[in-house]
Design an enzyme around this catalytic site. Structure first.
Site, PDB file in Angstrom:
ATOM      1  N   VAL A   1      57.249 -97.471  24.603  1.00  0.00           N
ATOM      2  CA  VAL A   1      57.269 -97.543  23.338  1.00  0.00           C
ATOM      3  C   VAL A   1      56.320 -98.606  22.612  1.00  0.00           C
ATOM      4  CG1 VAL A   1      59.740 -96.719  23.289  1.00  0.00           C
ATOM      5  CG2 VAL A   1      59.393 -99.116  23.636  1.00  0.00           C
TER       6      VAL A   1
ATOM      7  N   GLN B   1      40.840 -90.884  34.750  1.00  0.00           N
ATOM      8  CA  GLN B   1      40.589 -89.637  34.004  1.00  0.00           C
ATOM      9  C   GLN B   1      42.092 -88.931  33.853  1.00  0.00           C
ATOM     10  OE1 GLN B   1      37.955 -90.341  36.423  1.00  0.00           O
ATOM     11  NE2 GLN B   1      37.415 -91.532  34.777  1.00  0.00           N
TER      12      GLN B   1
ATOM     13  N   ARG C   1      39.132 -90.674  19.540  1.00  0.00           N
ATOM     14  CA  ARG C   1      39.657 -89.475  20.375  1.00  0.00           C
ATOM     15  C   ARG C   1      40.077 -88.306  19.726  1.00  0.00           C
ATOM     16  NH1 ARG C   1      43.052 -94.165  23.692  1.00  0.00           N
ATOM     17  NH2 ARG C   1      41.505 -94.830  24.918  1.00  0.00           N
TER      18      ARG C   1
ATOM     19  N   GLY D   1      38.606 -96.183  31.601  1.00  0.00           N
ATOM     20  CA  GLY D   1      38.998 -97.607  30.828  1.00  0.00           C
ATOM     21  C   GLY D   1      40.446 -97.728  30.671  1.00  0.00           C
ATOM     22  N   HIS D   2      41.046 -98.663  31.452  1.00  0.00           N
ATOM     23  CA  HIS D   2      42.552 -98.971  31.659  1.00  0.00           C
ATOM     24  C   HIS D   2      42.958-100.132  30.837  1.00  0.00           C
ATOM     25  CE1 HIS D   2      42.596 -96.094  35.382  1.00  0.00           C
ATOM     26  NE2 HIS D   2      42.075 -95.322  34.271  1.00  0.00           N
TER      27      HIS D   2
ATOM     28  N   LYS E   1      53.544 -93.735  24.687  1.00  0.00           N
ATOM     29  CA  LYS E   1      53.095 -93.584  23.161  1.00  0.00           C
ATOM     30  C   LYS E   1      54.166 -93.034  22.595  1.00  0.00           C
ATOM     31  CE  LYS E   1      48.706 -94.716  22.390  1.00  0.00           C
ATOM     32  NZ  LYS E   1      47.318 -95.043  22.299  1.00  0.00           N
TER      33      LYS E   1
ATOM     34  N   ASP F   1      43.093 -91.173  29.605  1.00  0.00           N
ATOM     35  CA  ASP F   1      43.541 -92.351  28.241  1.00  0.00           C
ATOM     36  C   ASP F   1      45.242 -92.090  28.399  1.00  0.00           C
ATOM     37  OD1 ASP F   1      41.315 -93.194  28.246  1.00  0.00           O
ATOM     38  OD2 ASP F   1      40.583 -91.774  26.923  1.00  0.00           O
ATOM     39  N   GLU F   2      45.931 -91.663  28.986  1.00  0.00           N
ATOM     40  CA  GLU F   2      47.333 -91.429  28.788  1.00  0.00           C
ATOM     41  C   GLU F   2      47.947 -92.677  28.873  1.00  0.00           C
ATOM     42  OE1 GLU F   2      45.598 -89.887  31.459  1.00  0.00           O
ATOM     43  OE2 GLU F   2      45.612 -87.749  30.935  1.00  0.00           O
ATOM     44  N   GLY F   3      47.576 -93.757  29.329  1.00  0.00           N
ATOM     45  CA  GLY F   3      48.241 -95.031  29.442  1.00  0.00           C
ATOM     46  C   GLY F   3      48.508 -95.221  30.987  1.00  0.00           C
ATOM     47  N   LYS F   4      47.733 -94.877  31.784  1.00  0.00           N
ATOM     48  CA  LYS F   4      47.777 -95.288  33.363  1.00  0.00           C
ATOM     49  C   LYS F   4      47.742 -96.564  33.596  1.00  0.00           C
ATOM     50  CE  LYS F   4      44.369 -92.397  34.028  1.00  0.00           C
ATOM     51  NZ  LYS F   4      44.091 -91.781  32.600  1.00  0.00           N
TER      52      LYS F   4
HETATM   53  P1  GDP Z   1      44.372 -95.117  30.513  1.00  0.00           P
HETATM   54  O1  GDP Z   1      43.096 -94.700  30.607  1.00  0.00           O
HETATM   55  O2  GDP Z   1      45.150 -93.907  31.064  1.00  0.00           O
HETATM   56  O3  GDP Z   1      44.806 -96.394  31.317  1.00  0.00           O
HETATM   57  O4  GDP Z   1      44.901 -95.333  29.060  1.00  0.00           O
HETATM   58  P2  GDP Z   1      43.769 -96.201  27.896  1.00  0.00           P
HETATM   59  O5  GDP Z   1      43.998 -97.603  28.043  1.00  0.00           O
HETATM   60  O6  GDP Z   1      42.513 -95.698  27.865  1.00  0.00           O
HETATM   61  O7  GDP Z   1      44.691 -95.771  26.552  1.00  0.00           O
HETATM   62  C1  GDP Z   1      45.765 -95.737  26.410  1.00  0.00           C
HETATM   63  C2  GDP Z   1      45.754 -96.854  24.852  1.00  0.00           C
HETATM   64  O8  GDP Z   1      47.182 -96.600  24.525  1.00  0.00           O
HETATM   65  C3  GDP Z   1      45.739 -98.346  25.413  1.00  0.00           C
HETATM   66  O9  GDP Z   1      45.006 -98.793  24.207  1.00  0.00           O
HETATM   67  C4  GDP Z   1      47.119 -98.853  25.691  1.00  0.00           C
HETATM   68  O10 GDP Z   1      47.023-100.251  25.160  1.00  0.00           O
HETATM   69  C5  GDP Z   1      47.666 -98.299  24.457  1.00  0.00           C
HETATM   70  N1  GDP Z   1      49.129 -97.844  24.888  1.00  0.00           N
HETATM   71  C6  GDP Z   1      49.613 -97.672  26.054  1.00  0.00           C
HETATM   72  N2  GDP Z   1      50.832 -97.481  26.165  1.00  0.00           N
HETATM   73  C7  GDP Z   1      51.321 -97.335  24.811  1.00  0.00           C
HETATM   74  C8  GDP Z   1      52.625 -97.191  24.120  1.00  0.00           C
HETATM   75  O11 GDP Z   1      53.801 -96.761  24.569  1.00  0.00           O
HETATM   76  N3  GDP Z   1      52.459 -97.096  22.809  1.00  0.00           N
HETATM   77  C9  GDP Z   1      51.429 -97.424  22.065  1.00  0.00           C
HETATM   78  N4  GDP Z   1      51.178 -97.482  21.025  1.00  0.00           N
HETATM   79  N5  GDP Z   1      50.308 -97.750  22.719  1.00  0.00           N
HETATM   80  C10 GDP Z   1      50.009 -97.895  24.178  1.00  0.00           C
HETATM   81  P1  IMO Z   2      40.563 -92.827  31.980  1.00  0.00           P
HETATM   82  O1  IMO Z   2      40.727 -93.193  33.369  1.00  0.00           O
HETATM   83  C1  IMO Z   2      39.055 -90.216  29.080  1.00  0.00           C
HETATM   84  C2  IMO Z   2      35.612 -87.884  29.868  1.00  0.00           C
HETATM   85  C3  IMO Z   2      34.242 -88.340  29.045  1.00  0.00           C
HETATM   86  C4  IMO Z   2      33.519 -86.832  29.122  1.00  0.00           C
HETATM   87  C5  IMO Z   2      33.819 -86.273  30.654  1.00  0.00           C
HETATM   88  C6  IMO Z   2      32.859 -86.401  31.423  1.00  0.00           C
HETATM   89  O2  IMO Z   2      40.260 -93.936  31.003  1.00  0.00           O
HETATM   90  O3  IMO Z   2      41.571 -91.832  31.444  1.00  0.00           O
HETATM   91  P2  IMO Z   2      31.906 -88.783  32.749  1.00  0.00           P
HETATM   92  O4  IMO Z   2      31.507 -90.123  32.296  1.00  0.00           O
HETATM   93  O5  IMO Z   2      32.686 -88.772  33.799  1.00  0.00           O
HETATM   94  O6  IMO Z   2      30.450 -87.950  33.161  1.00  0.00           O
HETATM   95  O7  IMO Z   2      32.362 -88.126  31.401  1.00  0.00           O
HETATM   96  O8  IMO Z   2      35.077 -86.956  30.871  1.00  0.00           O
HETATM   97  N1  IMO Z   2      36.059 -89.076  30.533  1.00  0.00           N
HETATM   98  C7  IMO Z   2      37.108 -89.813  30.036  1.00  0.00           C
HETATM   99  N2  IMO Z   2      37.925 -89.274  29.082  1.00  0.00           N
HETATM  100  N3  IMO Z   2      39.485 -91.081  29.624  1.00  0.00           N
HETATM  101  C8  IMO Z   2      38.517 -91.203  30.914  1.00  0.00           C
HETATM  102  O9  IMO Z   2      38.989 -92.007  31.853  1.00  0.00           O
HETATM  103  C9  IMO Z   2      37.290 -90.545  31.057  1.00  0.00           C
HETATM  104  N4  IMO Z   2      36.419 -90.679  31.921  1.00  0.00           N
HETATM  105  C10 IMO Z   2      35.633 -89.679  31.702  1.00  0.00           C
HETATM  106  O10 IMO Z   2      34.715 -88.686  27.773  1.00  0.00           O
HETATM  107  O11 IMO Z   2      34.171 -86.068  28.275  1.00  0.00           O
HETATM  108 MG    MG Z   3      41.188 -94.709  29.301  1.00  0.00          MG
END
Ligand code: GDP
Ligand code: IMO
Ligand code: MG
Length: 418
Positions: free
Chosen positions: A408, A220, A301, A38-39, A327, A11-14
């Site tokens: 940002v 991940q 989270r 979840g991207h 972020k 969930d780094e923002g990939k």
């Molecule tokens: P991913 O799994 O690495 O693609 O990241 P997620 O989408 O799960 O989580 C990142 C969250 O941060 C999402 O809700 C994005 O819309 C949000 N996001 C991404 N970049 C930024 C940023 O620079 N600032 C803020 N406030 N939100 C961001």
């Molecule tokens: P993205 O691509 C954050 C975590 C789950 C759990 C562990 C194992 O959006 O960054 P699993 O369903 O793979 O058996 O779960 O890994 N996890 C994630 N956490 N972002 C994800 O994907 C994740 N995919 C799995 O919460 O701790």
């Molecule tokens: Mg995610």
């Protein structure tokens, strides 16, 4: 091929940054993971969450590949395709699926739930999308692949797999009715048939030979890697850069840049060690300001400061050449920004990630002054507050890797290239 990976716990923002960079590439490919991912992408204020489809899908004229390393659930796939708001004929042009990608069966999800509940207090906190059981079947040579869908005996092959899973489920205290899940799954299989199933390794190799560029999109994060993460609190695939080679069929020598994605702080969803976790109001403020709730499961989270030993480790195992800080806006308003520089284990300060991260007794921090300026409308590096630049310079100095993008805000446009 450039590779883009999360360096923390996901969930780094990939998704956001893959979408922002897609314009520079011909192909975008997912190489591991499945609908546990979840991207999130925001384009002109419109939000999309992708689980299986690569984050390049919103760009016309780009080819998106679901690689052999991915595990695909046809039910999630159908829902996702229909939610994109793009004409299906156009999606078919933009997306191909490797014949060698494995299928997640309804019984994989049931097994995931059974394993988790049997673990009791030591549960992984899985997304329960059937990821672990699907990869288990893959490595134990019992998997069902996308290419099998074209077999005349697909129904029988499916049944044999499902029967084996039902036999395994008898050992667990679970109640379910498989007929509640199967019609939707077979409907998903029929839906899938209209897409192109390809020999993705040939497609990728030929594209690279023609001079086309490919961005490999990780799911991940490194600390969730099955080998290098906080085992057993990890996912079931190789999330590190090496996963891109096995998950797409590309040789390591074809690698260009390795982009490491970090939040300006750190989050984790699910169980397992998290040395810099903040269980106080500072953590609550990060969660609130960063809207830190899971994109796949909606779970809150866990939040904490950035962890340099873990970050250096992630840079090492992935061969990261550029860092992207996401972020940064979420840290606006904090009096001080803390950075974990070492861990205390057995009373000694160490800077390596230990075999058992839960053996860490304490974390050692350096504190930097925070900034107050709203940065969400900044467009250029020069507009960023000096204290944010100092924070970035500190991370660059410590890691030896340049920070080339600062994000940002969630929108595609809120991206500063340096
Ligand atoms: P991913 O799994 O690495 O693609 O990241 P997620 O989408 O799960 O989580 C990142 C969250 O941060 C999402 O809700 C994005 O819309 C949000 N996001 C991404 N970049 C930024 C940023 O620079 N600032 C803020 N406030 N939100 C961001
Ligand atoms: P993205 O691509 C954050 C975590 C789950 C759990 C562990 C194992 O959006 O960054 P699993 O369903 O793979 O058996 O779960 O890994 N996890 C994630 N956490 N972002 C994800 O994907 C994740 N995919 C799995 O919460 O701790
Ligand atoms: Mg995610």
């Amino acid at each position: 091929m450039d590779i883009l990976l999360g360096l923390q716990w996901g969930d780094e923002g990939k998704g956001k940054i893959v979408d922002a960079l897609t314009g520079k590439y011909d192909l975008v490919a997912r190489f591991q993971g499945g609908p546990n991912a979840g991207h999130t992408l925001e384009i002109n204020g419109e939000k999309h969450v992708l689980h299986l489809i690569p984050s390049g899908i919103f760009h016309k004229g780009k080819l998106n590949i679901i690689g052999n390393g991915v595990v695909l659930d046809p039910v999630v796939f159908k829902k996702e395709v229909l939610s994109l708001g793009i004409d299906i004929e156009e999606i078919k042009k933009r997306l191909v699926i490797s014949q060698k990608a494995h299928l997640i069966l309804p019984t994989h999800r049931l097994l995931d739930a059974a394993y988790e509940s049997a673990k009791g207090k030591s549960k992984i906190g899985s997304t329960l999308r059937g990821i672990g059981p699907a990869y288990t079947d893959k490595t134990s040579r019992n998997g069902l692949r996308i290419g099998d869908i074209n077999s005349d005996s697909f129904g029988e092959i499916y049944q044999a797999h499902a029967n084996e899973h039902l036999r395994m489920l008898k050992g667990y205290d679970v109640s379910f009715n498989l007929s509640d899940y199967e019609p939707e799954w077979f409907d998903g299989i029929e839906f899938l048939r209209q897409f192109r199933f390809v020999n993705a390794e040939y497609l990728v190799s030929e594209s690279l030979a023609e001079g086309k560029s490919l961005l490999a999109e990780g799911a991940q994060g490194t600390m969730l890697d099955v080998d290098f993460g906080t085992y057993p609190y990890v996912t079931s695939s190789n999330t590190v850069s090496a996963g891109a080679f096995t998950g797409l069929g590309v040789a390591p020598a074809k690698t260009g840049e390795v982009f490491g994605i970090i939040k300006a702080y750190c989050t984790r969803v699910g169980s397992g060690p998290f040395p810099t976790e903040l269980l106080d109001t500072t953590g609550d403020i990060m969660r609130k300001n960063g809207n830190e709730f899971g994109s796949t499961t909606g779970r809150p989270r866990r939040c904490g400061w950035i962890d340099l030993p873990a970050l250096k480790y992630a840079i090492m195992v992935n061969g990261v050449t550029q860092l992207f800080m996401m972020k940064a806006d979420v840290l606006t308003g904090f009096e001080e920004i803390k950075v974990c520089t070492a861990y205390m284990v057995d009373g000694k300060a160490i800077s390596e990630v230990p075999y058992c991260m839960d053996k860490i007794e304490k974390t050692v921090y350096t504190s930097l002054p925070g900034w107050k300026e709203d940065i969400t409308s900044c467009k250029k590096w020069d507009e960023l507050p000096p204290r944010l630049k100092d924070y970035i310079a500190f991370i660059e100095r410590e890691t030896g890797v340049p920070v080339k993008i600062v994000s940002v805000g969630p929108d595609r446009s809120q991206t500063i290239y340096r």
